[in-house]
Design an enzyme around this catalytic site. Structure first.
Site, PDB file in Angstrom:
ATOM      1  N   HIS A  46      90.211 125.762  46.873  1.00 25.11           N
ATOM      2  CA  HIS A  46      89.668 127.428  47.339  1.00 25.11           C
ATOM      3  C   HIS A  46      90.013 127.878  47.785  1.00 25.11           C
ATOM      4  CE1 HIS A  46      86.312 126.044  43.843  1.00 25.11           C
ATOM      5  NE2 HIS A  46      87.051 127.288  43.411  1.00 25.11           N
TER       6      HIS A  46
ATOM      7  N   ARG B 230      83.539 134.915  41.154  1.00 24.33           N
ATOM      8  CA  ARG B 230      83.380 133.693  41.926  1.00 24.33           C
ATOM      9  C   ARG B 230      81.983 134.119  42.725  1.00 24.33           C
ATOM     10  NH1 ARG B 230      88.970 131.633  41.760  1.00 24.33           N
ATOM     11  NH2 ARG B 230      88.198 129.627  40.657  1.00 24.33           N
TER      12      ARG B 230
ATOM     13  N   GLU C 118      85.224 123.248  31.625  1.00 30.04           N
ATOM     14  CA  GLU C 118      85.605 122.438  33.054  1.00 30.04           C
ATOM     15  C   GLU C 118      85.494 120.701  32.530  1.00 30.04           C
ATOM     16  OE1 GLU C 118      84.742 124.706  36.395  1.00 30.04           O
ATOM     17  OE2 GLU C 118      83.241 125.162  35.976  1.00 30.04           O
TER      18      GLU C 118
ATOM     19  N   ASN D  37      90.835 124.391  36.230  1.00 31.28           N
ATOM     20  CA  ASN D  37      91.289 123.637  37.573  1.00 31.28           C
ATOM     21  C   ASN D  37      90.624 122.478  37.421  1.00 31.28           C
ATOM     22  OD1 ASN D  37      92.324 126.080  37.964  1.00 31.28           O
ATOM     23  ND2 ASN D  37      91.125 126.758  39.457  1.00 31.28           N
ATOM     24  N   ASP D  38      89.132 122.432  37.462  1.00 36.65           N
ATOM     25  CA  ASP D  38      88.493 121.101  36.754  1.00 36.65           C
ATOM     26  C   ASP D  38      89.081 120.547  35.632  1.00 36.65           C
ATOM     27  OD1 ASP D  38      86.597 121.310  39.527  1.00 36.65           O
ATOM     28  OD2 ASP D  38      86.065 123.268  38.729  1.00 36.65           O
TER      29      ASP D  38
ATOM     30  N   CYS E 237      90.254 130.893  32.782  1.00 34.95           N
ATOM     31  CA  CYS E 237      90.167 131.114  34.483  1.00 34.95           C
ATOM     32  C   CYS E 237      90.592 130.850  35.421  1.00 34.95           C
ATOM     33  CB  CYS E 237      88.814 131.946  34.705  1.00 34.95           C
ATOM     34  SG  CYS E 237      87.623 130.841  34.406  1.00 34.95           S
TER      35      CYS E 237
HETATM   36  C1  PEP Z   1      87.532 126.138  36.978  1.00 39.03           C
HETATM   37  O1  PEP Z   1      87.606 124.632  37.358  1.00 39.03           O
HETATM   38  O2  PEP Z   1      88.924 126.433  36.678  1.00 39.03           O
HETATM   39  C2  PEP Z   1      87.488 127.288  37.718  1.00 39.03           C
HETATM   40  C3  PEP Z   1      87.970 128.287  37.370  1.00 39.03           C
HETATM   41  O3  PEP Z   1      86.499 127.111  39.062  1.00 39.03           O
HETATM   42  P1  PEP Z   1      86.656 126.646  40.531  1.00 39.03           P
HETATM   43  O4  PEP Z   1      88.291 126.527  40.826  1.00 39.03           O
HETATM   44  O5  PEP Z   1      85.769 127.573  40.830  1.00 39.03           O
HETATM   45  O6  PEP Z   1      86.312 125.362  40.531  1.00 39.03           O
HETATM   46 MG    MG Z   2      85.111 125.149  38.226  1.00 38.34          MG
END
Ligand code: PEP
Ligand code: MG
Length: 578
Positions: free
Chosen positions: A190, A297, A433, A456-457, A504
């Site tokens: 993050h 977020r 995710e 991302n996850d 996202c």
């Molecule tokens: C993701 O997991 O892609 C996402 C956008 O959420 P975060 O990065 O806040 O876990």
């Molecule tokens: Mg995520």
């Protein structure tokens, strides 16, 4: 010296190194003569005055940047330094034990910390940590160790740290921080994501950069290539100054696309939205040409403070963003996603072996409905002021989705009874995710208004690769065919049910991924604000028909590197944009 890390936020940053590290405080106990006692007490009192002055500045900065609650933490620190029992105890110790002020501070603090830590009351136990923090500040002053905190940065510097927490990053002043480099972290940690939205060039995952760089060294952060140069020769510095200028010139070129559509050369329009963490980011999103917010977020509203934000505070923060984007441009608010690398000091969460697989996001919200309901009320109330949509993070099963929706229905009923207005038709979606959801997307698609793919996850769970761990970053492959086939499955399942799909995760702003995603039919791309204009430039160069061919070819390949090379060879425009 040149060090290779992970490119986390593009651009070039040049400046002197500022090391953000915990300086060790080592106190030596010394006995003093009776005529030195008064002098020692005077020295203590003077340093306390200075420490209070320092804290007042920190408090005022915190108030400006993070609000009253964050400032309250430092007001409490000031009160501790003024507390007659604590102070009296230290002075008494100097007199009775005839020892130096540093040793007296250390010993009296230890006594107080032991008392606080032994209390049943959680609040008082937390005060022990505050007292240690305050005493550390005082000791560093007494010992003449220069304290460095983010608030002290006065000139443009390159920040070097073992790690930066998301709340550290939130405090960075983009006018003073030319770039940052860290030992640990990955592209989707993050702090990296925040650096991108703040437009601060960053390289992370450098493993041991803080031991290689000394304070004051001249450092170049190459956020495009993921390189850091330490004390390079003058010729290289000039070269990078030129690159930085060229980068800025290209950004200015992109700005011409600010009010243009995100439309392919054969007329297919998509939505380019921004990922934001607070109302301040929302303004930056608009100046970067965002057509909406694809991910708000909300957890950042909960961070850097001493207690949960009230319904009213949240309502204000959501309403502000909803109104900024107006009735036409959507704002997708994500419910609380705490856990993983995002912690709340006031929420007792036991240390977990696998925090990214643990008690987080919707799991926590379903377990603590009082926290969840407050947020749902605030989001629903904000829905009366703009095109607000809402999504749940980290959904794994249909049962979780239904449980969350049941709570939402309850909250709607309560608001109706109280005659509080909200949009009863507010769209409700989920983040995809977890591979389980991608696999069963056809079932989920019947019960949601939209999907937003959180790559991302999704990448970390699909390839079982910790998104924060630089040692295995080679496996963190958004373009891995397994990930691409899950994404295609999600998009097809949604379209079969006439639902829209966004993305996202950071992949949505990755220039190499965009042609594939466009070809697969993704409707909305949500990314760091600073990536939007480059993405728009690329999309306007592409035709949907070509993108479909690219996606189909990529889906037949068996290796992420080969897919990347293939796309970049097909779309030469990308190389020019990188
Ligand atoms: C993701 O997991 O892609 C996402 C956008 O959420 P975060 O990065 O806040 O876990
Ligand atoms: Mg995520």
């Amino acid at each position: 010296m040149e060090c290779k890390g992970i490119a986390a936020a593009s651009g070039y940053g040049l400046g002197r190194a500022f090391l953000l590290e915990d300086q060790e405080v080592r106190v030596i106990r010394q006995t003093i003569s009776s005529d030195a006692v008064d002098r020692e007490i005077a020295r203590l009192e003077e340093e306390i005055r200075q420490a209070i002055a320092e804290l007042e500045t920190v408090r005022d900065t915190a108030r400006q940047k993070l609000g009253d609650d964050a400032a309250a933490i430092f007001s409490a620190h000031i009160m501790m330094l003024e507390d007659p029992e604590y102070l009296g105890g230290i002075i008494e110790k100097i007199k009775q034990a005839m020892i130096n002020a540093e040793a007296a501070v250390e010993e009296v603090t230890a006594e107080f910390v032991a008392i606080f830590s032994g209390m049943d009351n959680e609040y008082m136990r937390e005060r022990a940590a505050d007292l240690k923090d305050v005493a550390g500040r005082l000791l560093r002053r007494l010992l003449g160790i220069k304290t460095m905190s983010l608030a002290d940065i006065a000139e443009e510097v390159v920040l070097c740290a073992h790690d930066l927490t998301p709340s550290d990053t939130a405090q960075l002043d983009r006018d003073k921080v030319a770039g940052f480099v860290t030992n640990i972290g990955g592209r989707t940690s993050h702090s990296a994501i925040m650096a991108r939205s703040m437009g601060i060039p960053a390289v992370v995952g450098l493993k041991d950069i803080v031991t290689k760089v000394k304070a004051g060294d001249f450092v170049i952060v190459d956020g495009n290539e993921g390189k850091v140069l330490v004390n390079p020769p003058e010729g290289i510095i000039q070269e990078y100054r030129a690159k930085k200028e060229k980068f800025a010139a290209r950004q200015r070129e992109f700005e011409k696309l600010l009010n243009e559509k995100s439309i392919t050369s054969d007329g297919v329009q998509v939505e380019l939205a921004a990922n934001i963490g607070n109302p301040e980011d929302a303004k930056g999103a608009i100046t970067n040409g965002a057509e909406g917010v694809g991910l708000y977020r909300t957890e950042f509203l909960y961070m850097g403070r001493a207690e949960f934000p009230s319904e009213e505070e949240q309502f204000k923060a959501y309403k502000e963003v909803a109104m900024l984007f107006g009735k036409e441009r959507p704002v997708v608010i994500r419910t609380l996603d705490i856990g993983g690398d995002k912690e709340l000091p006031y929420l007792e969460m036991p240390k977990e072996m696998n925090p990214f697989l643990g008690y987080r996001a919707i799991r926590l919200c379903l377990d603590r409905p009082e926290i969840f309901k407050t947020q749902l009320r605030a989001i629903l109330r904000a829905s009366a002021y703009g095109k607000v949509k809402m999504m749940y993070p980290m959904i794994a099963t249909l049962q979780e989705l239904r449980a969350a929706n049941a709570i939402l229905a309850e909250v709607k009923q309560e608001l109706s009874k109280e005659n509080i207005s909200f949009n009863p038709q507010m769209e409700v979606g989920i983040m995809v995710e977890i591979p389980a959801v991608a696999a069963l997307a056809h079932q989920f698609a019947k019960e949601v208004d939209f999907f937003s793919i959180g790559t991302n996850d999704l990448v970390q769970y699909t390839l079982a690769v910790d998104r924060m761990n630089e040692k295995i970053s080679y496996l963190y492959q958004p373009l891995n065919p397994s990930v691409l086939s899950l994404i295609q499955n999600v998009i097809s399942a949604a379209h079969n049910e006439k639902k829209w799909v966004g993305m996202c995760g950071e992949m949505a702003g990755d220039l190499t991924a965009i042609p594939i995603l466009l070809g697969m039919g993704l409707d909305e791309f949500s990314m760091s604000a600073s990536s939007i204009l480059a993405a728009r430039a690329l999309i306007r160069q592409l035709s949907k028909a070509d993108a479909v061919d690219i996606a189909q070819a990529a889906l037949k390949m068996d290796d992420a590197e080969a897919i990347k090379a293939y796309v970049e060879q097909k779309v030469s425009f990308i190389a020019g944009l990188k």
